[in-house]
Design an enzyme around this catalytic site. Structure first.
Site, mmCIF file in Angstrom:
data_model
loop_
_atom_site.group_PDB
_atom_site.id
_atom_site.type_symbol
_atom_site.label_atom_id
_atom_site.label_comp_id
_atom_site.label_asym_id
_atom_site.label_seq_id
_atom_site.Cartn_x
_atom_site.Cartn_y
_atom_site.Cartn_z
ATOM 1 N N GLY A 12 0.842 -1.195 0.000
ATOM 2 C CA GLY A 12 0.000 0.000 0.000
ATOM 3 C C GLY A 12 0.869 1.232 0.000
ATOM 4 C CB CYS A 13 0.360 4.563 1.490
ATOM 5 S SG CYS A 13 1.248 6.108 1.748
ATOM 6 C CG PHE A 14 5.953 5.094 -0.688
ATOM 7 C CD1 PHE A 14 5.431 6.284 -0.239
ATOM 8 C CD2 PHE A 14 6.456 5.059 -1.976
ATOM 9 C CE1 PHE A 14 5.406 7.421 -1.028
ATOM 10 C CE2 PHE A 14 6.448 6.185 -2.790
ATOM 11 C CZ PHE A 14 5.923 7.376 -2.307
ATOM 12 C CD1 TRP A 15 4.908 8.634 2.309
ATOM 13 C CD2 TRP A 15 2.929 9.477 2.929
ATOM 14 N NE1 TRP A 15 4.681 9.763 1.567
ATOM 15 C CE2 TRP A 15 3.475 10.303 1.923
ATOM 16 C CE3 TRP A 15 1.698 9.796 3.470
ATOM 17 C CZ2 TRP A 15 2.825 11.440 1.457
ATOM 18 C CZ3 TRP A 15 1.051 10.932 3.010
ATOM 19 C CH2 TRP A 15 1.613 11.749 2.018
ATOM 20 C CB CYS A 16 1.588 2.845 5.883
ATOM 21 S SG CYS A 16 0.257 4.042 5.814
#
Length: 179
Positions: A12-16
């Site tokens: 999913g989102c790479f920030w997470c």
């Protein structure tokens, strides 16, 4: 002395995903980026459009004497939903797919074995859709994406989505949290 290894994960989102793995003992470097698409040097905007085929990923460098590939992937399967095709939560599109992009045959084997075991044991209510492929066409994300959660812990998305994943990691894998 065992050489460091690299594996690339799309959850999913790479920030997470980055927010979790920077806290993992034995992981020596985490970089947000894009992989397994067609464009050269894609931008965030291009990847978000879905036109490049890239996934948002984190490239992990780790010390196999401190943490195994299996442990890296156990964390991965706990902090994202490997049954959601081309999405994680409200983030939708092929760039948010679940993927393991290996750099060694051992990593491929561990990933395939784990998916087979989890499927056999019905660990999830739906089929696992995580793709397992060799790493291809990796590019680092723009600088403002690197260490995003650490730099922006009170940003809305970080509070609502990334922070709970970090908390889940800390609770489930307390023995693997960096001091």
């Amino acid at each position: 002395m065992t050489a460091p290894q690299t594996i690339v994960l799309a959850g999913g989102c790479f920030w997470c995903t980055e927010a979790v793995y920077v806290k993992v003992r034995g992981v020596t470097d985490v970089e947000s980026g894009y992989s397994n698409g067609t464009a050269q040097r894609p931008s965030y905007e291009q990847v978000c459009s879905g036109s490049t085929g890239h996934a948002e990923v984190v490239k992990l460098t780790y010390d196999p004497q401190q943490i195994s590939t299996r442990q890296i992937l156990e964390i991965f399967f706990v902090v994202h939903d490997p049954t959601q095709l081309n999405r994680q939560g409200n983030d939708t599109g092929t760039q948010y797919r679940s993927g393991i992009y290996f750099t060694t045959d051992e990593q491929r084997q561990v990933a395939e074995d784990m998916i087979r075991e989890m499927s056999r044991d019905h660990l999830y209510d739906r089929p696992i859709v995580t793709e397992v492929q060799p790493l291809a066409n990796y590019w680092p994300a723009e600088d403002y994406h690197q260490d995003f959660f650490e730099k922006n812990p009170y940003q809305g998305y970080c509070v609502a989505v990334a922070a709970p994943k970090v908390a889940k990691f800390r609770k489930t894998f307390a023995e693997l949290v960096k001091d």
